[in-house]
Motif scaffolding. Structure first.
Motif, PDB file in Angstrom:
ATOM      1  N   VAL A 290     -24.583 -35.308 -37.779  1.00  0.00           N
ATOM      2  CA  VAL A 290     -23.242 -35.487 -38.345  1.00  0.00           C
ATOM      3  C   VAL A 290     -22.226 -35.109 -37.271  1.00  0.00           C
ATOM      4  O   VAL A 290     -22.312 -34.033 -36.685  1.00  0.00           O
ATOM      5  CB  VAL A 290     -23.037 -34.576 -39.579  1.00  0.00           C
ATOM      6  CG1 VAL A 290     -21.603 -34.681 -40.091  1.00  0.00           C
ATOM      7  CG2 VAL A 290     -24.025 -34.917 -40.674  1.00  0.00           C
ATOM      8  N   LEU A 291     -21.302 -36.019 -36.974  1.00  0.00           N
ATOM      9  CA  LEU A 291     -20.219 -35.673 -36.054  1.00  0.00           C
ATOM     10  C   LEU A 291     -18.967 -35.399 -36.874  1.00  0.00           C
ATOM     11  O   LEU A 291     -18.532 -36.234 -37.663  1.00  0.00           O
ATOM     12  CB  LEU A 291     -19.948 -36.824 -35.075  1.00  0.00           C
ATOM     13  CG  LEU A 291     -21.067 -37.192 -34.097  1.00  0.00           C
ATOM     14  CD1 LEU A 291     -20.585 -38.230 -33.099  1.00  0.00           C
ATOM     15  CD2 LEU A 291     -21.590 -35.958 -33.359  1.00  0.00           C
ATOM     16  N   ALA A 292     -18.411 -34.226 -36.686  1.00  0.00           N
ATOM     17  CA  ALA A 292     -17.198 -33.851 -37.419  1.00  0.00           C
ATOM     18  C   ALA A 292     -16.025 -33.908 -36.453  1.00  0.00           C
ATOM     19  O   ALA A 292     -16.084 -33.340 -35.360  1.00  0.00           O
ATOM     20  CB  ALA A 292     -17.350 -32.450 -37.993  1.00  0.00           C
ATOM     21  N   LEU A 293     -14.964 -34.607 -36.847  1.00  0.00           N
ATOM     22  CA  LEU A 293     -13.802 -34.769 -35.968  1.00  0.00           C
ATOM     23  C   LEU A 293     -12.577 -34.071 -36.545  1.00  0.00           C
ATOM     24  O   LEU A 293     -12.229 -34.285 -37.706  1.00  0.00           O
ATOM     25  CB  LEU A 293     -13.450 -36.262 -35.815  1.00  0.00           C
ATOM     26  CG  LEU A 293     -14.568 -37.253 -35.515  1.00  0.00           C
ATOM     27  CD1 LEU A 293     -13.985 -38.657 -35.396  1.00  0.00           C
ATOM     28  CD2 LEU A 293     -15.300 -36.871 -34.227  1.00  0.00           C
ATOM     29  N   VAL A 294     -11.968 -33.232 -35.739  1.00  0.00           N
ATOM     30  CA  VAL A 294     -10.677 -32.637 -36.116  1.00  0.00           C
ATOM     31  C   VAL A 294      -9.758 -32.707 -34.901  1.00  0.00           C
ATOM     32  O   VAL A 294     -10.234 -32.861 -33.767  1.00  0.00           O
ATOM     33  CB  VAL A 294     -10.794 -31.154 -36.566  1.00  0.00           C
ATOM     34  CG1 VAL A 294     -11.460 -31.037 -37.920  1.00  0.00           C
ATOM     35  CG2 VAL A 294     -11.507 -30.300 -35.523  1.00  0.00           C
ATOM     36  N   ARG A 295      -8.472 -32.560 -35.149  1.00  0.00           N
ATOM     37  CA  ARG A 295      -7.547 -32.525 -34.025  1.00  0.00           C
ATOM     38  C   ARG A 295      -7.860 -31.308 -33.164  1.00  0.00           C
ATOM     39  O   ARG A 295      -8.297 -30.273 -33.693  1.00  0.00           O
ATOM     40  CB  ARG A 295      -6.104 -32.470 -34.550  1.00  0.00           C
ATOM     41  CG  ARG A 295      -5.086 -32.950 -33.545  1.00  0.00           C
ATOM     42  CD  ARG A 295      -3.744 -33.117 -34.196  1.00  0.00           C
ATOM     43  NE  ARG A 295      -3.119 -31.803 -34.451  1.00  0.00           N
ATOM     44  CZ  ARG A 295      -1.856 -31.653 -34.831  1.00  0.00           C
ATOM     45  NH1 ARG A 295      -1.089 -32.710 -35.014  1.00  0.00           N
ATOM     46  NH2 ARG A 295      -1.359 -30.449 -35.041  1.00  0.00           N
ATOM     47  N   GLY A 296      -7.617 -31.402 -31.851  1.00  0.00           N
ATOM     48  CA  GLY A 296      -8.021 -30.363 -30.907  1.00  0.00           C
ATOM     49  C   GLY A 296      -7.553 -28.961 -31.236  1.00  0.00           C
ATOM     50  O   GLY A 296      -8.208 -27.975 -30.898  1.00  0.00           O
ATOM     51  N   ASP A 297      -6.422 -28.821 -31.925  1.00  0.00           N
ATOM     52  CA  ASP A 297      -5.903 -27.487 -32.250  1.00  0.00           C
ATOM     53  C   ASP A 297      -6.365 -27.034 -33.635  1.00  0.00           C
ATOM     54  O   ASP A 297      -5.932 -25.987 -34.116  1.00  0.00           O
ATOM     55  CB  ASP A 297      -4.371 -27.487 -32.185  1.00  0.00           C
ATOM     56  CG  ASP A 297      -3.757 -28.510 -33.125  1.00  0.00           C
ATOM     57  OD1 ASP A 297      -4.338 -29.606 -33.286  1.00  0.00           O
ATOM     58  OD2 ASP A 297      -2.695 -28.222 -33.714  1.00  0.00           O
ATOM     59  N   HIS A 298      -7.228 -27.794 -34.290  1.00  0.00           N
ATOM     60  CA  HIS A 298      -7.721 -27.427 -35.615  1.00  0.00           C
ATOM     61  C   HIS A 298      -9.184 -27.014 -35.560  1.00  0.00           C
ATOM     62  O   HIS A 298      -9.874 -27.286 -34.591  1.00  0.00           O
ATOM     63  CB  HIS A 298      -7.568 -28.613 -36.585  1.00  0.00           C
ATOM     64  CG  HIS A 298      -6.141 -28.975 -36.857  1.00  0.00           C
ATOM     65  ND1 HIS A 298      -5.750 -30.213 -37.314  1.00  0.00           N
ATOM     66  CD2 HIS A 298      -4.985 -28.249 -36.729  1.00  0.00           C
ATOM     67  CE1 HIS A 298      -4.432 -30.233 -37.463  1.00  0.00           C
ATOM     68  NE2 HIS A 298      -3.952 -29.056 -37.104  1.00  0.00           N
ATOM     69  N   GLU A 299      -9.618 -26.329 -36.634  1.00  0.00           N
ATOM     70  CA  GLU A 299     -11.027 -25.931 -36.730  1.00  0.00           C
ATOM     71  C   GLU A 299     -11.673 -26.675 -37.891  1.00  0.00           C
ATOM     72  O   GLU A 299     -11.017 -27.019 -38.870  1.00  0.00           O
ATOM     73  CB  GLU A 299     -11.146 -24.423 -36.994  1.00  0.00           C
ATOM     74  CG  GLU A 299     -10.545 -23.523 -35.915  1.00  0.00           C
ATOM     75  CD  GLU A 299     -11.179 -23.695 -34.551  1.00  0.00           C
ATOM     76  OE1 GLU A 299     -12.389 -24.020 -34.495  1.00  0.00           O
ATOM     77  OE2 GLU A 299     -10.470 -23.519 -33.542  1.00  0.00           O
ATOM     78  N   VAL A 300     -12.985 -26.868 -37.769  1.00  0.00           N
ATOM     79  CA  VAL A 300     -13.729 -27.530 -38.847  1.00  0.00           C
ATOM     80  C   VAL A 300     -14.058 -26.514 -39.937  1.00  0.00           C
ATOM     81  O   VAL A 300     -14.504 -25.413 -39.644  1.00  0.00           O
ATOM     82  CB  VAL A 300     -15.056 -28.129 -38.315  1.00  0.00           C
ATOM     83  CG1 VAL A 300     -15.925 -28.638 -39.461  1.00  0.00           C
ATOM     84  CG2 VAL A 300     -14.771 -29.247 -37.335  1.00  0.00           C
ATOM     85  N   ASN A 301     -13.814 -26.896 -41.178  1.00  0.00           N
ATOM     86  CA  ASN A 301     -14.238 -26.080 -42.323  1.00  0.00           C
ATOM     87  C   ASN A 301     -15.642 -26.554 -42.703  1.00  0.00           C
ATOM     88  O   ASN A 301     -15.818 -27.636 -43.268  1.00  0.00           O
ATOM     89  CB  ASN A 301     -13.250 -26.288 -43.465  1.00  0.00           C
ATOM     90  CG  ASN A 301     -13.597 -25.481 -44.687  1.00  0.00           C
ATOM     91  OD1 ASN A 301     -14.760 -25.243 -44.978  1.00  0.00           O
ATOM     92  ND2 ASN A 301     -12.588 -25.069 -45.417  1.00  0.00           N
ATOM     93  N   GLU A 302     -16.634 -25.757 -42.356  1.00  0.00           N
ATOM     94  CA  GLU A 302     -18.025 -26.214 -42.504  1.00  0.00           C
ATOM     95  C   GLU A 302     -18.442 -26.360 -43.965  1.00  0.00           C
ATOM     96  O   GLU A 302     -19.344 -27.135 -44.275  1.00  0.00           O
ATOM     97  CB  GLU A 302     -18.961 -25.270 -41.738  1.00  0.00           C
ATOM     98  CG  GLU A 302     -18.725 -25.376 -40.236  1.00  0.00           C
ATOM     99  CD  GLU A 302     -19.635 -24.496 -39.398  1.00  0.00           C
ATOM    100  OE1 GLU A 302     -20.374 -23.678 -39.964  1.00  0.00           O
ATOM    101  OE2 GLU A 302     -19.584 -24.632 -38.158  1.00  0.00           O
ATOM    102  N   ILE A 303     -17.804 -25.588 -44.843  1.00  0.00           N
ATOM    103  CA  ILE A 303     -18.136 -25.722 -46.266  1.00  0.00           C
ATOM    104  C   ILE A 303     -17.642 -27.071 -46.803  1.00  0.00           C
ATOM    105  O   ILE A 303     -18.344 -27.769 -47.526  1.00  0.00           O
ATOM    106  CB  ILE A 303     -17.520 -24.560 -47.083  1.00  0.00           C
ATOM    107  CG1 ILE A 303     -18.099 -23.229 -46.624  1.00  0.00           C
ATOM    108  CG2 ILE A 303     -17.722 -24.756 -48.574  1.00  0.00           C
ATOM    109  CD1 ILE A 303     -19.573 -23.018 -46.930  1.00  0.00           C
TER     110      ILE A 303
END
Ligand code: ATP
Ligand code: MG
Length: 571
Positions: A290-303
């Motif tokens: 799974v590739l998760a994409l967010v803007r560079g200044d954001h973090e992924v919410n894994e839940i």
């Protein structure tokens, strides 16, 4: 109780293995001793605290119509196989076999057990609603048992289960429990917040967690000072950020040797992180990438990611898996060119889709794409809210900037609906003569964790400061000199008087220097310390010191008792 007889082995030194304050102080104050990782003995002082928390919990559960029962800890595998959780629960479950090779587990929770119990005896809507609870040890083979009682492998939980005819009934039961939980933690003297919690696949506003506010808390919480919104940061939703549309430039490649982090990449290309797309690779329990994409200044919410992908478990993919699937290392991976790859799921945060001419990894060593336009250059399998909320992000309810805090989860309430009753055929005949699955809720309180959380919130450099309602004893009586007969006699008299008046007192009758007795009193953290020294004998002045404030008060023998009583109500 006389201190000379009490089994409370206090320690001068802080044990090296203890990372958090509650763990250190519980060891030092002689409250607990470790048997092995995540498994502890509760010594007499700790047991008194636990019993007090349990008493408060029982009273509040009973007040809402809860009935206490006791179910087996040792649970047969079959009921877990019926709901599918025998495999889903994974390595956290302690499993064992009997002499005939039948499989069992030590209960990590009791949905299967209670649903199976109830289905045998509840047949009619007339028998509903029903609320059943127990307080007992739970067993979870936590991946990282740590912080003493905070994350144990054997711990005490109160678990209540509600059974209703329909969702309106469930709402009512849920609200009752929510209210009971507010009362429990208030009565324990704790500062806490009820927050919206992730409710997994069920979704909606089906769960709340009760968080004791403490720096050492494992959970991140967000709250809004303008409206009453409060949530676990895992749960907090965010709307996509609107961004100005730019004219789309042609996709291009750039050589970016060694630029594996966003910071380095931005310096190298003279851009801000807002212009980059961060790609993180995960593997599901079935092995899908799974590739998760967010803007560079954001973090992924894994839940959020886990819920959206709909898998049981999600782990960061290792370098080997990434290189195998994408042909390059983390730091250079991205979504472009993977649209037709059926083995990869690309999940993009909605804000990413509003970006223009962005930068992302090119799935080639030392190479990034520039002028990436989502939608044109790649099409994600799923576009959703994937961002982890942070301080000053807009409140999901009113838009004001949110605040953040750390919390210790001491309880959770959860609407289960018919998840377990449907799987285990726990049905009843309703008023319309139709057979329906019962509508369920479950409600847990970590009793042993609550004790630890109380310490995380109430201590100073000298030791624990118990809130009076859960203190092991209310008052310690200390004769300054154990050799002074007058002091000893008066201390004895006061000790007897306190206990006779329902105030739980301990007499420090040890033949120790006053300094040792005072240190232990502060370490153990009784709300009130009464010192019997020359002043008490010569001037009829009983010294009362309040542990929390350090305030010292003097009362005559005639007056001290009523004042102690009054003080305890406030502490
Ligand atoms: P966590 O997210 O902290 O692992 P959980 O969501 O798995 O907890 P629940 O299944 O909701 O926990 O259990 C109810 C309560 O039991 C929790 O709110 C918590 O207070 C307590 N609890 C859970 N796991 C532990 C543990 N390992 N040690 C001590 N208390 C625990
Ligand atoms: Mg929980």
């Amino acid at each position: 109780m006389r201190f000379s007889q009490l089994f409370a082995p206090t320690l001068r030194e802080t044990p090296a293995e203890a990372e958090v304050v509650s763990h250190q102080l519980m060891l030092r104050a002689g409250l607990i001793r470790k048997a092995t990782g995540g498994i502890y003995s509760y010594l007499p002082l700790a047991l008194r605290v636990l019993k007090k928390i349990e008493k408060i919990v029982r009273e509040e559960m009973d007040a809402k119509g809860g009935q206490e029962l006791a179910m087996p800890i040792l649970q047969p595998a079959e009921m877990w196989q019926e709901t599918g959780r025998w495999s889903v629960y994974g390595e956290e479950m302690f499993r064992l076999q009997d002499r005939h090779d039948r499989k069992f587990c030590l209960g990590p929770t009791h949905e299967e057990m209670i649903t199976t119990l109830v289905r045998g005896d509840i047949r009619s809507y007339r028998q509903l609603p029903l609320m059943l609870y127990q307080i007992q040890n739970k067993y979870r083979d936590e991946i990282r048992p740590r912080f003493g009682l905070m994350r144990g492998r054997e711990f005490i939980m109160k678990d209540l289960y509600s059974f209703d005819r329909d969702e309106a009934g469930l709402d009512e039961s849920y609200n009752k429990m929510y209210d009971a939980y507010l009362r429990v933690f208030t009565r324990c003297g704790l500062t806490f917040r009820a927050v919206e919690a992730d409710s997994g696949a069920i979704g909606g506003s089906g769960s709340h967690e009760f968080m004791v506010i403490a720096e050492s808390g494992e959970a991140g919480i967000v709250y809004c000072e303008k409206c009453d919104y409060a949530a676990n940061d895992e749960k907090a939703e965010l709307h996509p950020i609107c961004l100005p549309r730019e004219e789309q430039l042609p996709l291009d490649e750039k050589t970016t040797p060694g630029m594996k982090t966003i910071v380095k990449l931005c310096q190298f290309l003279s851009i801000t992180p807002e212009k980059t797309i961060k790609t993180l690779a995960y593997r599901t329990d079935t092995g899908t990438l799974v590739l998760a994409l967010v803007r560079g200044d954001h973090e992924v919410n894994e839940i959020k990611l886990l819920n959206k992908v709909g898998c049981i478990q999600l782990d960061m993919a290792n370098e080997e898996a990434i290189t195998h699937a994408l042909g390059s290392q983390a730091g250079y991976i991205g979504p472009v060119g993977l649209d037709d790859n059926e083995n990869i799921i690309i999940v993009a945060d909605a804000t990413v889709m509003n970006m223009s001419n962005a930068v992302c990894g090119a799935n080639k060593p030392d190479t990034h794409y520039i002028n990436v336009n989502p939608g044109r250059d790649f099409k994600p399998s799923l576009v959703t809210d994937l961002r982890l909320i942070k301080e000053n992000d807009p409140c999901p309810h009113c838009g004001a900037p949110v605040k953040t805090a750390r919390g210790i989860e001491v309880g959770q309430v959860f609407k289960l609906f018919t998840k377990y009753s449907a799987a285990l055929q726990a049905t009843f005949i309703d008023i319309d003569s139709k057979e329906k699955p019962m509508v369920m809720g479950c409600y847990g309180i970590g009793v042993s964790r609550t004790m630890a959380a109380a310490i995380e919130q109430n201590y100073d450099q000298n030791g624990i400061i118990w809130p009076a309602p859960i203190a092991p004893y209310h008052v310690v009586v200390i004769p300054v000199s154990s050799k002074d007969e007058q002091q000893m006699a008066l201390a004895e008299k006061i000790y007897t008087e306190l206990n006779a008046n329902g105030i739980e007192a301990i007499l420090d009758d040890r033949n120790e220097r006053p300094g040792v007795k005072f240190k232990d009193a502060d370490l153990i953290g009784y709300p009130i310390k009464i010192t019997i020294g020359p002043k008490a004998i010569n001037e009829n002045l009983i010294e009362i010191k309040i542990r929390r404030t350090g305030e010292v008060l003097y009362f005559s023998q005639a007056e001290y008792l009523s004042n102690v009583k009054e003080l305890l109500i406030k502490l």
